[in-house]
Design a protein around this motif. Structure first.
Motif, mmCIF file in Angstrom:
data_model
loop_
_atom_site.group_PDB
_atom_site.id
_atom_site.type_symbol
_atom_site.label_atom_id
_atom_site.label_comp_id
_atom_site.label_asym_id
_atom_site.label_seq_id
_atom_site.Cartn_x
_atom_site.Cartn_y
_atom_site.Cartn_z
ATOM 1 N N PRO A 62 58.722 0.544 2.811
ATOM 2 C CA PRO A 62 58.630 1.937 2.374
ATOM 3 C C PRO A 62 57.651 2.093 1.202
ATOM 4 O O PRO A 62 57.511 1.201 0.359
ATOM 5 N N ILE A 63 56.988 3.244 1.168
ATOM 6 C CA ILE A 63 56.019 3.523 0.109
ATOM 7 C C ILE A 63 56.183 4.979 -0.325
ATOM 8 O O ILE A 63 56.516 5.847 0.488
ATOM 9 N N ASN A 64 55.974 5.246 -1.598
ATOM 10 C CA ASN A 64 56.050 6.588 -2.144
ATOM 11 C C ASN A 64 54.983 7.459 -1.485
ATOM 12 O O ASN A 64 53.832 7.044 -1.332
ATOM 13 N N LEU A 65 55.339 8.683 -1.104
ATOM 14 C CA LEU A 65 54.408 9.578 -0.410
ATOM 15 C C LEU A 65 53.158 9.867 -1.244
ATOM 16 O O LEU A 65 52.043 9.875 -0.723
ATOM 17 N N ASP A 66 53.316 10.090 -2.547
ATOM 18 C CA ASP A 66 52.157 10.368 -3.406
ATOM 19 C C ASP A 66 51.177 9.189 -3.420
ATOM 20 O O ASP A 66 49.963 9.380 -3.377
ATOM 21 N N ILE A 67 51.691 7.988 -3.458
ATOM 22 C CA ILE A 67 50.835 6.796 -3.441
ATOM 23 C C ILE A 67 50.162 6.651 -2.077
ATOM 24 O O ILE A 67 48.979 6.325 -1.994
ATOM 25 N N ALA A 68 50.907 6.920 -1.011
ATOM 26 C CA ALA A 68 50.327 6.827 0.338
ATOM 27 C C ALA A 68 49.174 7.813 0.492
ATOM 28 O O ALA A 68 48.114 7.455 1.009
ATOM 29 N N VAL A 69 49.364 9.037 0.027
ATOM 30 C CA VAL A 69 48.297 10.046 0.134
ATOM 31 C C VAL A 69 47.093 9.627 -0.703
ATOM 32 O O VAL A 69 45.954 9.652 -0.219
ATOM 33 N N ARG A 70 47.313 9.229 -1.926
ATOM 34 C CA ARG A 70 46.216 8.860 -2.828
ATOM 35 C C ARG A 70 45.460 7.619 -2.353
ATOM 36 O O ARG A 70 44.231 7.606 -2.314
ATOM 37 N N ASP A 71 46.197 6.575 -1.977
ATOM 38 C CA ASP A 71 45.562 5.287 -1.683
ATOM 39 C C ASP A 71 45.155 5.095 -0.230
ATOM 40 O O ASP A 71 44.256 4.309 0.051
ATOM 41 N N TYR A 72 45.819 5.788 0.685
ATOM 42 C CA TYR A 72 45.559 5.541 2.103
ATOM 43 C C TYR A 72 44.959 6.740 2.824
ATOM 44 O O TYR A 72 44.020 6.597 3.604
ATOM 45 N N PHE A 73 45.518 7.944 2.631
ATOM 46 C CA PHE A 73 45.047 9.099 3.384
ATOM 47 C C PHE A 73 43.795 9.722 2.796
ATOM 48 O O PHE A 73 42.871 10.070 3.527
ATOM 49 N N ALA A 74 43.740 9.879 1.482
ATOM 50 C CA ALA A 74 42.590 10.530 0.840
ATOM 51 C C ALA A 74 41.259 9.846 1.148
ATOM 52 O O ALA A 74 40.262 10.540 1.367
ATOM 53 N N PRO A 75 41.176 8.524 1.210
ATOM 54 C CA PRO A 75 39.894 7.898 1.549
ATOM 55 C C PRO A 75 39.362 8.273 2.939
ATOM 56 O O PRO A 75 38.170 8.157 3.198
ATOM 57 N N PHE A 76 40.225 8.756 3.823
ATOM 58 C CA PHE A 76 39.777 9.174 5.153
ATOM 59 C C PHE A 76 39.162 10.576 5.166
ATOM 60 O O PHE A 76 38.556 10.970 6.161
ATOM 61 N N ASN A 77 39.327 11.357 4.102
ATOM 62 C CA ASN A 77 38.839 12.735 4.094
ATOM 63 C C ASN A 77 37.372 12.868 4.488
ATOM 64 O O ASN A 77 37.040 13.698 5.330
ATOM 65 N N PRO A 78 36.442 12.111 3.908
ATOM 66 C CA PRO A 78 35.037 12.258 4.323
ATOM 67 C C PRO A 78 34.820 11.929 5.802
ATOM 68 O O PRO A 78 34.078 12.615 6.492
ATOM 69 N N PHE A 79 35.486 10.898 6.287
ATOM 70 C CA PHE A 79 35.361 10.517 7.690
ATOM 71 C C PHE A 79 35.904 11.616 8.602
ATOM 72 O O PHE A 79 35.269 12.003 9.582
#
Length: 62
Positions: free
Chosen positions: A37-54
């Motif tokens: 399990p991972i905190n949602l804020d950390i998941a968004v910041r570290d994993y999802f946000a880097p995909f935004n440009p792509f």
């Protein structure tokens, strides 16, 4: 960072076909799985946000 897996999936299937035309159904997905399990804020910041440009590039290309 927590280990896990990020998978980009693209599928294309024929959805209609005649002697004059054809149709193709396409689907794109991102599947992200964490080993623990991972905190949602950390998941968004570290994993999802880097995909935004792509993702923005992919959506504009359509």
């Amino acid at each position: 960072m927590t280990g896990g897996c990020i998978t980009l999936v693209y599928c294309a299937d024929k959805c209609s076909f005649t002697s004059m035309s054809f149709g193709v159904k396409a689907e794109c997905r991102i599947a992200i799985a964490f080993k623990e399990p991972i905190n949602l804020d950390i998941a968004v910041r570290d994993y999802f946000a880097p995909f935004n440009p792509f993702l923005s590039f992919c959506m504009k290309a359509r």
